[in-house]
Scaffold this active site. Structure first.
Site, PDB file in Angstrom:
ATOM      1  N   LYS A 106      76.264 -16.781  32.019  1.00 25.12           N
ATOM      2  CA  LYS A 106      76.232 -18.004  31.474  1.00 25.12           C
ATOM      3  C   LYS A 106      76.026 -18.539  30.371  1.00 25.12           C
ATOM      4  O   LYS A 106      75.872 -17.874  29.614  1.00 25.12           O
ATOM      5  CB  LYS A 106      75.134 -18.709  32.578  1.00 25.12           C
ATOM      6  CG  LYS A 106      75.115 -20.016  32.596  1.00 25.12           C
ATOM      7  CD  LYS A 106      74.543 -20.749  33.520  1.00 25.12           C
ATOM      8  CE  LYS A 106      74.698 -22.157  33.412  1.00 25.12           C
ATOM      9  NZ  LYS A 106      73.812 -23.063  34.335  1.00 25.12           N
ATOM     10  N   SER A 110      75.337 -26.056  38.487  1.00 26.41           N
ATOM     11  CA  SER A 110      76.503 -25.352  37.259  1.00 26.41           C
ATOM     12  C   SER A 110      76.696 -24.351  36.884  1.00 26.41           C
ATOM     13  O   SER A 110      77.663 -24.073  36.394  1.00 26.41           O
ATOM     14  CB  SER A 110      75.186 -26.070  35.687  1.00 26.41           C
ATOM     15  OG  SER A 110      74.515 -26.072  35.310  1.00 26.41           O
ATOM     16  N   SER A 133      71.327 -24.708  40.072  1.00 29.45           N
ATOM     17  CA  SER A 133      72.353 -24.400  39.229  1.00 29.45           C
ATOM     18  C   SER A 133      72.186 -22.597  39.616  1.00 29.45           C
ATOM     19  O   SER A 133      73.403 -22.674  39.452  1.00 29.45           O
ATOM     20  CB  SER A 133      72.223 -25.008  38.042  1.00 29.45           C
ATOM     21  OG  SER A 133      72.748 -26.204  38.130  1.00 29.45           O
TER      22      SER A 133
END
Length: 486
Positions: A76, A151, A175
């Site tokens: 990420k 996210s 997330s």
């Protein structure tokens, strides 16, 4: 098209049926073809990836490899890595190339894992749909008209699309778990402090926690073994002895007490989610588990407490982005104050600005006691609720989200988006470990996940329960790859 789990890729490398370079090239070729449809990766560097793969092959040749050496992984965009752009999916950091590496990334590099690239995310991890990214929305590989969740939506999407055998995500209020649910993969948020936050761009420091995302619970356990550990550079890192998170993978479920919170099984869930929950309950009962009704009475207050506290922390953390030291700087300004305001107005997206303003407000004189302090008290009540529940059960079963993945643009207001986190944020408020695994599909063929929440430091237990469930079901084995090839 690669279809390997992390364990399968590891076995191929250890038995020398494929080299690390060949495996990396296979994934990079698939990324070239499939990533444009989902926008899961936002930064790739084939030269850096292949250099890491060549080093992994050399290590395998000397007999000094680990079980993860040569296995590709995606990160990420919140985790910094030396030599890679680490933008946190924000214009503010669009040109930032990190001079150092996050501890959790370094731990996996030390194992010999190979970096495939950085994955898309909501800007500064603020969002639940992956639509706030400066680089555009990520699309759900099961149906590109839908979001992948957020996210960590990019990490979930590339694992689901088989463009990486595993990825790292971060979880502030769900997330890791919510996008894992929406994309049909497995993801775990460990107990707060188990995995170092050093080098992970901060959103809300007392909530953020890194965790693995993969096809199976077994893969997540292998990764967590390498990721977890004390880090003196992180003041919130816990000084605990290393443990083996694979130790309970084969533990039978007979006698396991599973708590069912009455607040999580109400009318707010879609019929598809209710069906997935019932299927999961039936599966657990068939393996000898016992269901116990429990209560988490502060559930409805979790969302306001969470958004007050995280916005306050975000307001403080993001004050460092002022155009002075690094990141975006406005081209036009008259004085220092105008440089600050122009830089932040240009560099941050609307959702980030919204949370900064909320956070600044609740921390301001006259409102601190009314909002921030009261939210902290609610946080303690939420944690107490869980301890009361765990006195009656071993783990808690819950939905991950009230519905399957929404369509891109479907949530008209921020509040509608915030409400989708109702079942995930409580674990972050309390700092508990929680895992999501696939449990079925909606009527329009979108994945649905369920959540297993454990008491502090019970990651091995919930990973073991999830693995036993996956040994007796095949939801985790489903793939959208054929859909993407059309």
């Amino acid at each position: 098209m690669p279809q390997y789990t992390l364990k399968q890729a590891s076995k191929l490398l250890q038995t020398k049926q494929i080299s690390a370079v060949e495996l990396a090239q296979e994934y990079l070729a698939a990324i070239d073809v499939k990533n444009p449809a989902i926008n899961g990766y936002i930064t790739l560097d084939k030269d850096l990836t292949l250099a890491e793969a060549k080093a992994a092959d050399a290590r395998i040749a000397t007999g000094n490899a680990t079980s993860l050496t040569g296995v590709p992984i995606a990160y990420k965009d919140i985790f910094v890595q030396q030599g890679w752009r680490s933008a946190c999916s924000s214009k503010m950091l669009d040109s930032f190339v990190s001079p150092y590496t996050a501890t959790v990334v370094q731990n996996l590099l030390d194992e010999g894992m190979v970096t495939l690239g950085r994955t898309n995310m909501d800007e500064f991890a603020m969002g639940s749909t992956n639509e706030t990214s400066f680089y555009g929305a990520t699309h759900n590989p099961w149906n590109t008209a839908h979001t992948p969740g957020g996210s960590s939506g990019g990490s979930a999407a590339v694992v689901a699309a088989r463009l990486a055998p595993a990825a790292l995500g971060s979880d502030t209020g769900g997330s890791i778990r919510q996008p894992s649910s929406h994309c049909g993969i497995t993801g775990i948020k460990p107990t707060y402090g188990v995995v170092s936050r050093f080098g992970m761009v901060a959103y809300a420091s007392s909530f953020d926690q890194a965790g693995p995302m993969a096809q199976t619970a077994e893969d997540c356990a292998f990764l967590l073994n390498a990721m977890a550990g004390f880090d003196e550079r992180d003041s919130t890192s816990l000084g605990r002895e290393k443990e083996d998170y694979t130790r309970d993978l084969n533990q039978p479920l007979k006698g396991l007490k599973v708590g069912l919170p009455k607040e999580y099984f109400g009318e707010g869930n879609s019929a598809d989610v209710q069906t997935a929950l019932q299927n999961t309950i039936d599966l657990l009962k068939a393996q000898g588990a016992e269901m116990v009704e429990v209560s988490l009475p502060q559930t409805e207050l979790s969302i306001p407490a969470y958004y007050v506290l995280t916005s306050a922390e975000a307001s403080t953390n993001l004050s460092r982005y002022d155009g002075v030291r690094y990141g975006h700087r406005a081209a036009q300004f008259g004085d220092l104050e105008e440089m600050y305001s122009n830089t932040r107005a240009e560099g941050f997206g609307s959702e980030v600005k919204r949370r900064i303003m909320i956070g600044t407000y609740v921390l301001s004189h006259g409102y601190y006691d009314a909002y921030y302090l009261k939210a902290q008290k609610l946080r303690r009540l939420v944690a107490n609720d869980f301890q009361t529940a765990f006195a009656q059960c071993d783990i808690i079963l819950a939905p991950t989200a009230p519905t399957a993945a929404p369509k891109i643009g479907a949530n008209a207001t921020p509040v509608e988006t915030y409400l989708s986190d109702i079942y995930t944020i409580a674990a972050n408020l309390a700092g508990l470990p929680a895992l999501t695994l696939p449990a079925g599909f909606s009527s329009d063929a979108l994945p649905i996940g369920v959540q297993l929440i454990g008491n502090y430091f019970t990651e091995a237990k919930i990973l073991g329960v999830a693995n036993q469930m996956q040994q007796n079901s095949d939801w985790h084995a489903k793939s959208p790859v054929l859909l993407l090839s059309n």
